[in-house]
Design a protein around this motif. Structure first.
Motif, PDB file in Angstrom:
ATOM      1  N   ILE A 110       0.865  -1.418   0.563  1.00  0.00           N
ATOM      2  CA  ILE A 110      -0.006   0.134   0.271  1.00  0.00           C
ATOM      3  C   ILE A 110       1.157   0.837   0.056  1.00  0.00           C
ATOM      4  N   TYR A 111       0.996   2.103  -1.026  1.00  0.00           N
ATOM      5  CA  TYR A 111       1.668   3.434  -0.525  1.00  0.00           C
ATOM      6  C   TYR A 111       0.529   3.951  -1.270  1.00  0.00           C
ATOM      7  N   ALA A 112       1.144   5.595  -0.620  1.00  0.00           N
ATOM      8  CA  ALA A 112       0.197   6.819  -0.323  1.00  0.00           C
ATOM      9  C   ALA A 112       1.018   8.179  -0.797  1.00  0.00           C
ATOM     10  N   LYS A 113       0.227   9.125  -0.990  1.00  0.00           N
ATOM     11  CA  LYS A 113       0.557  10.380  -1.336  1.00  0.00           C
ATOM     12  C   LYS A 113       1.166   9.970   0.372  1.00  0.00           C
ATOM     13  N   PRO A 114       2.332  11.546  -0.021  1.00  0.00           N
ATOM     14  CA  PRO A 114       4.187  11.873   1.478  1.00  0.00           C
ATOM     15  C   PRO A 114       2.992  12.066   2.313  1.00  0.00           C
ATOM     16  N   ASP A 118       0.549   6.506   8.191  1.00  0.00           N
ATOM     17  CA  ASP A 118      -0.377   5.877   8.330  1.00  0.00           C
ATOM     18  C   ASP A 118      -1.463   5.314   7.183  1.00  0.00           C
ATOM     19  N   ILE A 119      -1.635   3.677   7.836  1.00  0.00           N
ATOM     20  CA  ILE A 119      -3.573   3.863   7.388  1.00  0.00           C
ATOM     21  C   ILE A 119      -4.489   4.675   8.102  1.00  0.00           C
ATOM     22  N   ARG A 141      -9.295  -4.462   3.064  1.00  0.00           N
ATOM     23  CA  ARG A 141     -10.043  -4.043   3.457  1.00  0.00           C
ATOM     24  C   ARG A 141      -9.904  -4.811   4.949  1.00  0.00           C
ATOM     25  N   GLU A 142      -9.211  -5.855   4.839  1.00  0.00           N
ATOM     26  CA  GLU A 142      -8.641  -6.264   5.837  1.00  0.00           C
ATOM     27  C   GLU A 142      -7.537  -5.671   7.072  1.00  0.00           C
ATOM     28  N   THR A 143      -6.963  -4.864   6.473  1.00  0.00           N
ATOM     29  CA  THR A 143      -5.372  -4.273   6.532  1.00  0.00           C
ATOM     30  C   THR A 143      -6.399  -3.280   7.028  1.00  0.00           C
ATOM     31  N   LEU A 144      -7.616  -2.495   6.555  1.00  0.00           N
ATOM     32  CA  LEU A 144      -8.076  -1.046   7.092  1.00  0.00           C
ATOM     33  C   LEU A 144      -8.785  -1.603   9.097  1.00  0.00           C
ATOM     34  N   LYS A 145      -9.864  -3.026   8.415  1.00  0.00           N
ATOM     35  CA  LYS A 145     -10.383  -3.547   9.436  1.00  0.00           C
ATOM     36  C   LYS A 145      -9.535  -2.953  10.945  1.00  0.00           C
ATOM     37  N   ASN A 147      -7.167  -1.718  11.699  1.00  0.00           N
ATOM     38  CA  ASN A 147      -6.735  -0.326  11.968  1.00  0.00           C
ATOM     39  C   ASN A 147      -8.379   0.658  12.154  1.00  0.00           C
ATOM     40  N   GLY A 148      -9.556  -0.282  12.549  1.00  0.00           N
ATOM     41  CA  GLY A 148     -10.433   1.082  12.932  1.00  0.00           C
ATOM     42  C   GLY A 148     -10.787   1.618  12.091  1.00  0.00           C
ATOM     43  N   ILE A 149     -11.065   1.016  10.347  1.00  0.00           N
ATOM     44  CA  ILE A 149     -11.433   1.555   9.297  1.00  0.00           C
ATOM     45  C   ILE A 149     -12.274   0.588   8.584  1.00  0.00           C
ATOM     46  N   GLU A 150     -14.104   1.515   8.473  1.00  0.00           N
ATOM     47  CA  GLU A 150     -15.011   0.210   7.705  1.00  0.00           C
ATOM     48  C   GLU A 150     -14.717   0.874   6.331  1.00  0.00           C
ATOM     49  N   GLY A 151     -13.961  -0.261   4.899  1.00  0.00           N
ATOM     50  CA  GLY A 151     -13.627  -0.303   3.832  1.00  0.00           C
ATOM     51  C   GLY A 151     -15.062   0.177   2.866  1.00  0.00           C
ATOM     52  N   GLY A 152     -14.903   1.262   1.939  1.00  0.00           N
ATOM     53  CA  GLY A 152     -15.816   1.077   1.211  1.00  0.00           C
ATOM     54  C   GLY A 152     -17.088   2.623   2.257  1.00  0.00           C
ATOM     55  N   ARG A 153     -16.934   1.954   3.742  1.00  0.00           N
ATOM     56  CA  ARG A 153     -17.943   3.376   4.527  1.00  0.00           C
ATOM     57  C   ARG A 153     -17.402   4.681   4.894  1.00  0.00           C
TER      58      ARG A 153
END
Length: 327
Positions: A110-114, A118-119, A141-145, A147-153
């Protein structure tokens, strides 16, 4: 004159035999997500003539994940190598099987803007994947989960098609982050994007470079399945044992800088399976990961998803004859 006649006869005989072999070769269409190291067992088998030895003319057709599995289900592809999308379909009741796997860890980052450290900082942002229900999507989605984040929501997940498209979308700002596969991890890193996750270092299982086949073909034409798996098994052995030859194949199939081929190979070589199979522990873990994300009404058993018995038998036969890939 007699010598010329004899020479012409021999040449004509060679041409006739070659034409006969080509005419008898069976065309096999294989849906693949990329022509990168992920499918090196396939490209090596094609380049080194292992499929030809089996009487197969193999076409590797690059498609996005879900389209490749749809082609397999519809009979437009004989085999597919989209593991995540294939497993998603199996959990939905589609009669498909894993019979061969080249890698046992996810070959994704997972790469992101600088500016994103973190996630958790991705909440409310846009993240690109190749396809919804694909391996990268399930991992994300599992990685987001975790970290307390729901993918798609809590984040918007965009299905962008091919791996190259995800990398391009990140570079042009269409998305704030993306699940990136090689060699594009090198490209986006050089462009200044931040690595948030390397799945090579995580405890996830991902059966990449797999051969997925329908139960229908397993029953109706087991000979074809055996020939294709035998060629692919030889291709995997070549890729494991011949670094220089494998780098040459990578450079032929990919738009990759010469100086990146070696680091790419060395980075993922440790996560290659030894013989195209994985043990029951990894099989179960891969299944459990998907069940957490997809939560189907009825969970199938691992025996319904995997069948590596053919691959094990082929490897035993190769070992018994002392077969080794030529350089």
């Amino acid at each position: 004159m007699r010598r010329n006649w004899l020479l012409k006869s021999i040449v004509c005989g060679w041409i006739s035999v070659a034409g006969l072999v080509q005419a008898e070769a069976r065309t096999v269409n294989v849906a693949v997500p990329t022509l990168s190291m992920v499918v090196i067992a396939f490209t090596a088998a094609k380049e080194k003539g292992y499929y030809t030895e089996e009487g197969l003319d193999v076409n590797l057709v690059v498609m996005r994940d879900t389209l490749g599995i749809s082609a397999l289900i519809g009979g437009n592809a004989d085999f597919a190598s989209m593991s995540g999308a294939g497993l998603t379909a199996m959990l939905g009741g589609v009669p498909l099987r894993f019979v061969f796997s080249s890698f046992f860890r996810p070959m994704f980052w997972i790469y992101a803007k600088p500016e994103f450290q973190d996630i958790k900082a991705l909440k409310g942002r846009r993240i690109g994947v190749t396809g919804l229900g694909s391996g990268p999507d399930n991992l994300l989605r599992e990685t987001l989960k975790r970290n307390g984040i729901e993918g798609g929501r809590d984040v918007t997940i965009l299905a962008l098609g091919l791996p190259s498209t995800v990398a391009t979308a990140l570079r042009n700002g269409t998305v704030d982050a993306g699940t990136i596969s090689p060699p594009f991890n090198f490209v986006v890193k050089e462009a200044g994007f931040r690595e948030l996750i390397s799945y090579l270092k995580e405890d996830f299982v991902e059966l990449q470079g797999s051969v997925i086949v329908s139960d229908k073909l397993l029953q109706s034409d087991p000979g074809l399945v055996e020939k294709f798996v035998r060629g692919t098994a030889k291709g995997l052995r070549y890729a494991r044992e011949n670094r220089a030859g494998t780098l040459a194949i990578l450079l032929r199939y990919m738009k990759l800088k010469d100086n990146l081929a070696g680091p790419y190979y060395d980075q993922v070589r440790p996560i290659m399976t030894s013989d195209g199979t994985v043990g029951t522990d990894l099989q179960q873990k891969y299944l459990e990961q998907a069940l957490k994300v997809l939560a189907p009404k009825e969970a199938p058993s691992a025996e319904r998803i995997y069948n590596y018995s053919l691959t094990r038998r082929i490897n035993a036969e190769l070992d018994s004859t002392g077969w080794r890939p030529a350089k």
